[in-house]
Design an enzyme around this catalytic site. Structure first.
Site, PDB file in Angstrom:
ATOM      1  N   TRP A   1       0.796  -1.224   0.000  1.00  0.00           N
ATOM      2  CA  TRP A   1       0.000   0.000   0.000  1.00  0.00           C
ATOM      3  C   TRP A   1       0.828   1.273   0.000  1.00  0.00           C
ATOM      4  O   TRP A   1       0.315   2.341  -0.337  1.00  0.00           O
ATOM      5  CB  TRP A   1      -0.946  -0.002   1.208  1.00  0.00           C
ATOM      6  CG  TRP A   1      -2.018  -1.044   1.108  1.00  0.00           C
ATOM      7  CD1 TRP A   1      -2.787  -1.328   0.018  1.00  0.00           C
ATOM      8  CD2 TRP A   1      -2.437  -1.948   2.128  1.00  0.00           C
ATOM      9  NE1 TRP A   1      -3.667  -2.344   0.285  1.00  0.00           N
ATOM     10  CE2 TRP A   1      -3.472  -2.754   1.589  1.00  0.00           C
ATOM     11  CE3 TRP A   1      -2.047  -2.162   3.451  1.00  0.00           C
ATOM     12  CZ2 TRP A   1      -4.107  -3.752   2.317  1.00  0.00           C
ATOM     13  CZ3 TRP A   1      -2.690  -3.159   4.183  1.00  0.00           C
ATOM     14  CH2 TRP A   1      -3.704  -3.937   3.621  1.00  0.00           C
TER      15      TRP A   1
ATOM     16  N   HIS B   1       5.626  -9.483   7.155  1.00  0.00           N
ATOM     17  CA  HIS B   1       4.589  -8.700   7.809  1.00  0.00           C
ATOM     18  C   HIS B   1       3.205  -9.306   7.585  1.00  0.00           C
ATOM     19  O   HIS B   1       2.503  -8.969   6.625  1.00  0.00           O
ATOM     20  CB  HIS B   1       4.639  -7.266   7.256  1.00  0.00           C
ATOM     21  CG  HIS B   1       3.968  -6.248   8.119  1.00  0.00           C
ATOM     22  ND1 HIS B   1       4.522  -5.754   9.277  1.00  0.00           N
ATOM     23  CD2 HIS B   1       2.778  -5.612   7.992  1.00  0.00           C
ATOM     24  CE1 HIS B   1       3.726  -4.856   9.818  1.00  0.00           C
ATOM     25  NE2 HIS B   1       2.647  -4.763   9.057  1.00  0.00           N
TER      26      HIS B   1
ATOM     27  N   GLU C   1       3.269 -10.067  13.584  1.00  0.00           N
ATOM     28  CA  GLU C   1       2.331 -10.056  14.704  1.00  0.00           C
ATOM     29  C   GLU C   1       1.465 -11.314  14.724  1.00  0.00           C
ATOM     30  O   GLU C   1       0.371 -11.333  14.152  1.00  0.00           O
ATOM     31  CB  GLU C   1       1.438  -8.812  14.666  1.00  0.00           C
ATOM     32  CG  GLU C   1       2.123  -7.533  15.107  1.00  0.00           C
ATOM     33  CD  GLU C   1       1.147  -6.369  15.255  1.00  0.00           C
ATOM     34  OE1 GLU C   1       0.011  -6.462  14.741  1.00  0.00           O
ATOM     35  OE2 GLU C   1       1.525  -5.366  15.882  1.00  0.00           O
TER      36      GLU C   1
ATOM     37  N   TYR D   1       1.239   0.427  21.578  1.00  0.00           N
ATOM     38  CA  TYR D   1       0.675   1.717  21.188  1.00  0.00           C
ATOM     39  C   TYR D   1       0.263   2.405  22.479  1.00  0.00           C
ATOM     40  O   TYR D   1      -0.557   1.891  23.245  1.00  0.00           O
ATOM     41  CB  TYR D   1      -0.494   1.523  20.211  1.00  0.00           C
ATOM     42  CG  TYR D   1       0.029   1.169  18.837  1.00  0.00           C
ATOM     43  CD1 TYR D   1       0.223   2.158  17.870  1.00  0.00           C
ATOM     44  CD2 TYR D   1       0.415  -0.131  18.532  1.00  0.00           C
ATOM     45  CE1 TYR D   1       0.759   1.853  16.618  1.00  0.00           C
ATOM     46  CE2 TYR D   1       0.959  -0.448  17.292  1.00  0.00           C
ATOM     47  CZ  TYR D   1       1.124   0.550  16.347  1.00  0.00           C
ATOM     48  OH  TYR D   1       1.677   0.232  15.118  1.00  0.00           O
TER      49      TYR D   1
ATOM     50  N   GLU E   1       8.058  -2.213  16.701  1.00  0.00           N
ATOM     51  CA  GLU E   1       6.912  -1.409  16.272  1.00  0.00           C
ATOM     52  C   GLU E   1       6.259  -0.789  17.497  1.00  0.00           C
ATOM     53  O   GLU E   1       5.903  -1.488  18.441  1.00  0.00           O
ATOM     54  CB  GLU E   1       5.889  -2.267  15.521  1.00  0.00           C
ATOM     55  CG  GLU E   1       4.658  -1.486  15.053  1.00  0.00           C
ATOM     56  CD  GLU E   1       3.699  -2.329  14.227  1.00  0.00           C
ATOM     57  OE1 GLU E   1       4.186  -3.151  13.417  1.00  0.00           O
ATOM     58  OE2 GLU E   1       2.473  -2.175  14.391  1.00  0.00           O
TER      59      GLU E   1
ATOM     60  N   ALA F   1      -4.083   1.718  19.542  1.00  0.00           N
ATOM     61  CA  ALA F   1      -3.699   0.524  18.796  1.00  0.00           C
ATOM     62  C   ALA F   1      -4.322   0.462  17.411  1.00  0.00           C
ATOM     63  O   ALA F   1      -3.794  -0.198  16.517  1.00  0.00           O
ATOM     64  CB  ALA F   1      -4.067  -0.725  19.589  1.00  0.00           C
TER      65      ALA F   1
ATOM     66  N   LYS G   1      -0.749   8.953   5.465  1.00  0.00           N
ATOM     67  CA  LYS G   1      -2.170   8.673   5.659  1.00  0.00           C
ATOM     68  C   LYS G   1      -2.722   9.601   6.731  1.00  0.00           C
ATOM     69  O   LYS G   1      -2.040   9.916   7.703  1.00  0.00           O
ATOM     70  CB  LYS G   1      -2.351   7.212   6.072  1.00  0.00           C
ATOM     71  CG  LYS G   1      -3.797   6.750   6.141  1.00  0.00           C
ATOM     72  CD  LYS G   1      -3.856   5.269   6.497  1.00  0.00           C
ATOM     73  CE  LYS G   1      -5.290   4.778   6.539  1.00  0.00           C
ATOM     74  NZ  LYS G   1      -5.374   3.338   6.901  1.00  0.00           N
ATOM     75  N   ASP G   2      -3.948  10.030   6.571  1.00  0.00           N
ATOM     76  CA  ASP G   2      -4.560  10.950   7.532  1.00  0.00           C
ATOM     77  C   ASP G   2      -5.063  10.179   8.741  1.00  0.00           C
ATOM     78  O   ASP G   2      -6.259   9.965   8.933  1.00  0.00           O
ATOM     79  CB  ASP G   2      -5.697  11.717   6.856  1.00  0.00           C
ATOM     80  CG  ASP G   2      -6.254  12.826   7.749  1.00  0.00           C
ATOM     81  OD1 ASP G   2      -5.575  13.181   8.738  1.00  0.00           O
ATOM     82  OD2 ASP G   2      -7.358  13.312   7.456  1.00  0.00           O
ATOM     83  N   GLU G   3      -4.105   9.731   9.589  1.00  0.00           N
ATOM     84  CA  GLU G   3      -4.457   9.051  10.819  1.00  0.00           C
ATOM     85  C   GLU G   3      -3.387   9.327  11.869  1.00  0.00           C
ATOM     86  O   GLU G   3      -2.269   9.757  11.550  1.00  0.00           O
ATOM     87  CB  GLU G   3      -4.630   7.545  10.609  1.00  0.00           C
ATOM     88  CG  GLU G   3      -3.373   6.799  10.254  1.00  0.00           C
ATOM     89  CD  GLU G   3      -3.607   5.295  10.081  1.00  0.00           C
ATOM     90  OE1 GLU G   3      -4.776   4.865   9.928  1.00  0.00           O
ATOM     91  OE2 GLU G   3      -2.622   4.555  10.089  1.00  0.00           O
TER      92      GLU G   3
END
Length: 322
Positions: free
Chosen positions: A60, A125, A160, A222, A248, A254, A287-289
Site C-alpha cells: 500500500w 509482515h 504479529e 501503542y 513497532e 492501537a 495517511k490521515d491518521e
C-alpha cells in the site's frame, strides 16, 4: 606537541563515546550486532540501542520504498535503523501473488540502508505466517544468501502473531525460519514475533529458543492502549532473561487513531531507555491518521523534514535525538 597529542586523544575519545542521537550511531561505528544476555551489543561487546522508523505495508505504500525515503529517515528523523514490512497476503495482493515486485521493494530499501550506513529490519509482515512457512523459509533463504554478509541486516521472521500457541506453533515456525537463515548467515540479529500481536513476551520467556544465538523477541505497543500492565509483562520477560526489541510502537491508540498519548509515550520511552531496549516508530506514511509520521501529500523527497511531520512524527524524531 603535547597540545597536539591531547587533541588527538580527545578526538579519539569523542569518536568512541556513545551519542544519545541515533543519527550519530551508524553501522560503521558499531558493526555487526549480537545479543549478550538481555542486551543488544556491538562488535566490541558494548551495549547499543537502535532508534528509528518503520515503513508501512509494502503493498500500500510502495512510494516510500526507496533511497530518498531512507535518506530522510536517517538524516531528518535521526535514525540508525529502518524497518521494511513486506506485505505477504492482503485483499490487494502482496508477496504471495507478486513475489518479484514485492521482493524488489525490499531489496531497494536494503540497498539504500547499506548505502546510508544504517541498520535495516526485513519484516515478514502478516498475522498468519505459520500458514506460509514454506514461503517464509524460501524468502529468508534468499535474503540471507544475498545480504547475510552485511552487518546492516536484521531479520524479523513474523510480524504479529495473534492467538497462536507459542510453544506448539510459533516457536517451531521461528526455529524453521531461523535454520534457513543460519545456513547462510550465522550471526546477524533475528527478531521473533510473540503471541497476542507481539505483546505476550512472557509466554516466550517461559519457553525460549535455546539452541540459537543472537535472538530477540518482539514487543509491540501503542501508548494510548498499552499501558503499565504491558510494561510489567515485558519487565517480567526481561527478568526471566530474554532480550526484547520494540520493532513497532505508536504514540497513539492501537487502531492507529489519535490522539497522541504523550504521558504514556514518555513513560514507555523512559522504561525503554532505562533497559537499553531498541525501538522503531510506526509509521512512515502520509495517511490521515494518528500514527502517521507524515502529513498528507508528503513525497519521498520530503520524508521527515520538519514541516512535513505530524504531531506523532515530531515526537518520535525528538525522541530519536535523546
Amino acid at each position: 606537541m603535547k597540545y597536539l597529542l591531547s587533541l588527538v586523544c580527545l578526538v579519539a575519545l569523542s569518536n568512541s563515546v556513545f551519542s544519545n542521537d541515533a543519527l550519530d550511531e551508524p553501522v560503521s561505528k558499531h558493526g555487526k550486532l549480537s545479543v549478550d544476555g538481555i542486551n543488544l551489543v556491538n562488535e566490541s561487546g558494548e551495549k547499543v540501542q537502535l532508534k528509528g522508523m518503520s515503513l508501512a505495508w509494502s503493498i500500500w505504500w510502495p512510494q516510500f520504498y526507496n533511497e530518498a525515503t531512507v535518506e530522510g529517515i536517517k538524516n531528518y528523523c535521526h535514525s540508525n535503523v529502518v524497518r521494511a514490512p513486506l506485505a505477504i497476503e492482503t485483499n490487494d495482493g502482496g508477496y504471495l501473488t507478486d513475489p518479484e515486485g514485492q521482493m524488489q521493494l525490499i531489496v531497494d530499501v536494503i540497498e539504500a540502508a547499506i548505502k546510508n550506513d544504517i541498520y535495516v529490519i526485513v519484516d515478514w509482515h502478516e498475522e498468519k505466517a505459520d500458514t506460509h512457512l514454506e514461503q517464509a523459509v524460501d524468502f529468508f533463504d534468499k535474503i540471507s544468501k544475498q545480504y547475510g554478509s552485511y552487518p546492516n541486516i536484521i531479520y524479523e521472521t513474523f510480524n504479529e502473531p495473534t492467538t497462536q500457541s507459542w510453544s506448539d506453533v510459533l516457536k517451531p515456525y521461528h526455529e524453521a525460519v531461523i535454520k534457513a537463515i543460519r545456513a547462510n548467515d550465522p550471526d546477524n540479529l533475528i527478531i521473533v514475533g510473540t503471541p497476542t500481536w507481539s505483546q505476550s513476551v512472557d509466554q516466550a520467556a517461559a519457553d525460549p529458543i535455546t539452541d540459537q544465538k543472537n535472538i530477540m523477541y518482539s514487543l509491540h505497543f501503542y501508548a494510548g492502549t498499552h499501558k503499565q500492565w504491558l510494561r510489567d509483562t515485558a519487565q517480567s520477560a526481561l527478568d526471566a532473561g530474554i532480550g526484547i526489541f520494540v520493532n513497532e510502537y505508536g504514540t497513539v491508540n492501537a487502531d492507529a487513531s489519535a490522539p497522541v498519548d504523550l504521558d504514556e509515550s514518555k513513560l514507555w520511552w523512559a522504561w525503554l531507555d532505562e533497559n537499553n531496549i531498541s525501538y522503531v516508530n510506526y509509521d512512515i506514511t502520509d495517511k490521515d491518521e494518528g500514527a502517521s509520521a507524515l502529513i498528507p501529500g508528503t513525497t519521498a523527497e520530503n520524508v521527515c523534514k520538519e514541516e512535513y511531520l505530524t504531531e506523532s512524527g515530531r515526537l518520535a524524531v525528538e525522541q530519536n535525538k535523546k
